[in-house]
Motif scaffolding. Sequence first.
Motif, short mmCIF file in Angstrom:
data_model
loop_
_atom_site.label_atom_id
_atom_site.label_comp_id
_atom_site.label_asym_id
_atom_site.label_seq_id
_atom_site.Cartn_x
_atom_site.Cartn_y
_atom_site.Cartn_z
N LEU A 193 -0.92 -9.63 -2.99
CA LEU A 193 -0.46 -10.57 -4.05
C LEU A 193 1.12 -10.97 -3.37
O LEU A 193 1.39 -12.83 -3.85
CB LEU A 193 0.29 -10.04 -5.48
N ILE A 194 1.73 -10.42 -2.54
CA ILE A 194 2.98 -11.15 -1.57
C ILE A 194 2.76 -11.51 -0.14
O ILE A 194 3.87 -11.26 0.89
CB ILE A 194 4.46 -9.50 -2.56
N ASN A 195 2.00 -11.57 0.54
CA ASN A 195 1.29 -11.96 1.37
C ASN A 195 2.45 -12.68 1.39
O ASN A 195 2.65 -13.12 3.10
CB ASN A 195 -0.04 -12.22 1.41
N ASN A 196 2.77 -13.88 1.46
CA ASN A 196 3.69 -14.93 1.23
C ASN A 196 4.94 -14.68 2.30
O ASN A 196 5.45 -15.31 2.66
CB ASN A 196 3.50 -16.24 0.62
N VAL A 197 5.00 -13.45 1.42
CA VAL A 197 6.66 -12.87 1.78
C VAL A 197 6.44 -12.68 3.03
O VAL A 197 7.66 -13.11 4.27
CB VAL A 197 7.28 -12.24 0.79
N PHE A 198 5.73 -11.76 3.34
CA PHE A 198 5.71 -11.58 5.72
C PHE A 198 4.93 -12.58 5.64
O PHE A 198 4.33 -12.09 7.26
CB PHE A 198 5.08 -10.36 4.86
N LYS A 199 4.59 -13.77 5.31
CA LYS A 199 4.12 -14.64 6.29
C LYS A 199 1.89 -13.77 6.50
O LYS A 199 1.85 -14.14 8.27
CB LYS A 199 4.27 -14.96 7.75
N GLY A 200 1.72 -12.50 6.07
CA GLY A 200 0.49 -12.38 6.06
C GLY A 200 0.75 -11.66 7.70
O GLY A 200 -0.45 -11.06 8.20
N ALA A 201 1.32 -11.35 8.44
CA ALA A 201 1.58 -10.66 9.40
C ALA A 201 0.42 -9.03 9.33
O ALA A 201 0.38 -8.09 7.88
CB ALA A 201 2.91 -10.06 9.85
N SER A 202 -0.37 -8.82 10.59
CA SER A 202 -0.98 -7.73 9.62
C SER A 202 -0.71 -5.95 9.73
O SER A 202 -1.25 -5.64 9.20
CB SER A 202 -1.50 -7.65 11.09
N ILE A 203 0.48 -6.60 10.84
CA ILE A 203 1.34 -5.08 11.06
C ILE A 203 1.83 -4.59 9.24
O ILE A 203 1.66 -3.21 9.24
CB ILE A 203 2.23 -5.18 11.64
N VAL A 204 2.36 -5.38 8.29
CA VAL A 204 1.93 -5.00 7.36
C VAL A 204 1.27 -4.64 6.29
O VAL A 204 1.87 -3.43 6.25
CB VAL A 204 3.43 -6.38 6.36
N TYR A 205 0.28 -4.51 6.20
CA TYR A 205 -1.58 -4.27 6.08
C TYR A 205 -1.43 -2.47 6.49
O TYR A 205 -2.08 -1.37 6.09
CB TYR A 205 -2.19 -5.07 5.91
N ILE A 206 -1.40 -2.70 8.25
CA ILE A 206 -1.61 -1.35 8.62
C ILE A 206 -0.90 -0.90 8.70
O ILE A 206 -1.05 0.73 7.68
CB ILE A 206 -1.60 -1.65 10.13
N CYS A 207 0.62 -0.83 8.33
CA CYS A 207 1.37 0.07 8.09
C CYS A 207 1.35 0.82 7.02
O CYS A 207 1.74 2.07 6.92
CB CYS A 207 3.16 -0.42 8.79
N ALA A 208 1.64 -0.07 5.89
CA ALA A 208 1.03 -0.02 4.65
C ALA A 208 -0.03 1.68 3.76
O ALA A 208 -0.69 2.41 3.47
CB ALA A 208 0.68 -0.63 3.83
N LEU A 209 -1.49 1.30 4.83
CA LEU A 209 -2.83 1.64 4.49
C LEU A 209 -3.20 2.73 5.42
O LEU A 209 -4.25 3.42 5.47
CB LEU A 209 -3.75 0.56 4.76
N ILE A 210 -2.60 2.95 6.51
CA ILE A 210 -2.51 4.14 7.51
C ILE A 210 -2.35 5.44 6.39
O ILE A 210 -2.78 6.29 6.60
CB ILE A 210 -2.17 4.28 8.76
N PRO A 211 -1.01 5.05 5.78
CA PRO A 211 -0.76 6.55 5.35
C PRO A 211 -1.47 6.18 4.33
O PRO A 211 -1.52 7.66 3.55
CB PRO A 211 0.83 6.41 4.85
N THR A 212 -1.79 5.93 3.68
CA THR A 212 -2.90 5.70 2.65
C THR A 212 -3.94 6.26 2.12
O THR A 212 -4.70 6.73 1.57
CB THR A 212 -3.00 3.94 1.88
N GLY A 213 -4.61 5.85 3.64
CA GLY A 213 -5.69 6.19 4.20
C GLY A 213 -5.62 7.95 4.43
O GLY A 213 -6.92 7.95 3.77
N ILE A 214 -4.86 7.78 4.63
CA ILE A 214 -4.47 9.59 5.13
C ILE A 214 -5.08 10.51 4.39
O ILE A 214 -5.21 11.35 3.88
CB ILE A 214 -3.09 9.64 6.18
N ILE A 215 -3.48 10.39 3.27
CA ILE A 215 -3.33 10.62 1.92
C ILE A 215 -4.64 11.08 1.15
O ILE A 215 -4.94 11.72 0.31
CB ILE A 215 -2.42 10.70 1.12
N SER A 216 -5.16 9.09 1.11
CA SER A 216 -6.02 9.28 0.28
C SER A 216 -7.70 10.13 0.97
O SER A 216 -8.62 11.28 -0.04
CB SER A 216 -7.05 8.24 -0.06
#
Length: 447
Positions: free
Chosen positions: A364-387
Amino acid sequence: MNNNTLSFKQIFSIGLMLFALFFGAGNMIFPPFLGQEAGTSVWVAIIGFLITGVGLPLIAVIAIAKSGDVQTMANRVHPLYGLIFTVAMYLVIGPLFAIPRTGTVSYEIGVLPFLSENAANSIWPLLIFSIVFFVLTTLLAMNPGKLVDVIGNILTPLLLIILAVIVIKAIISPIGDPQAPTGAYVDSAFFKGFIEGYLTMDTIAALVFGIIVISSIKGFGVTKKASITKICIAAGLIAAAGLAIIYVSLAYIGSTSPNTLGVQPNGGALLSVAAQFLFGSAGGYILGFAIIFACLTTSVGLISSCAAYFNKLVPSISYKKFVIIFSIFSMAIANVGLTQLINFSVPVLTFLYPLAIVLILLTLINNVFKGASIVYICALIPTGIISIIDGFNAAGLGSEGLNNTLSILPLFSVGIGWLVPAIIGAIVGFIIAFNTNPKEQLQTQED
């Protein structure tokens, strides 16, 4: 001929279809049980439930409208991740669990209560019912272009009429008065309701159903992306309104039941007892029809979505062949029983669901950070570990020492300890993207 918009009747029909796809038997069970436990705090609790049980699925539909499909969303992390995540999600929410569950739940609530003791203990009634159930699912799913007509115009109104009869009767002749809240609802009714809505898992289902909504809209001749997005949002709001009304009504029934009907072990038992109290023996049949139709529409939507995705992934196997394969497989799995299905699926879904939520919100906020993969990666790695840790805990394989260490994380004790690490990870990713200004960034999805 291409259109830029649809009539209100057409949009409403798509909205009803989406409502029916979301509204399965599980959705009928959670709200009344919430009402029973929340008691006089039911209205506070139901607000929390609506945020995650209705709000998040609506946001997911909007995210799909913006991106096109779930794999496009997941590819922003990495194409390999996109493939693995999407396949895993479709299998878990599809033939491995959710589809078989539609058959098993509809049998256990809509058929089993009316069988003799000998028949109930036999394997044959479930086998026969599951064959009939999935044959009907196959026939309806064979032509997805007819889903709007069949589900939106026939099955959904029938389901709503049945539910309306139960709800109106409960309002005119209240079962009883709400009692004091119990359990977590005593001190944190809103937050407990919030978690219960999370457990409906309709957010993941929204990612699966998105392709049906988009296909239906295109089937009316709409091809412009901006128009498709607007229609998806409108249809999503219609579905969300329907879900909210039903959830509030069922929660009300649950809240008035304990004093008269006694405390029931789950929402299914509560609804069954309430229906029989309100309508006598006919009440059980009314509830049975409602459950079966709710499960059938969900089953059709899931099989259609899964077949469409895997046909795209493996074009050599036709859509109709995948429908048949998934129907037969789901029918077989359904016969292992509901308890076994739940025990197998809960840990896996506990792992996948947070990943889906984070992916949706970042979309939903993809345009804010211009779709940079690093944002997704940095958010999903800790999410995945805790999950993963939450998944092991759900399977009864958690480490007490590790859990004690992680208890410092906000909300970890209630199963959403991934939330704060995900937010921090996204912020870190944004800072990295802003400072490094990578030359290669994924394209943003324009409205």
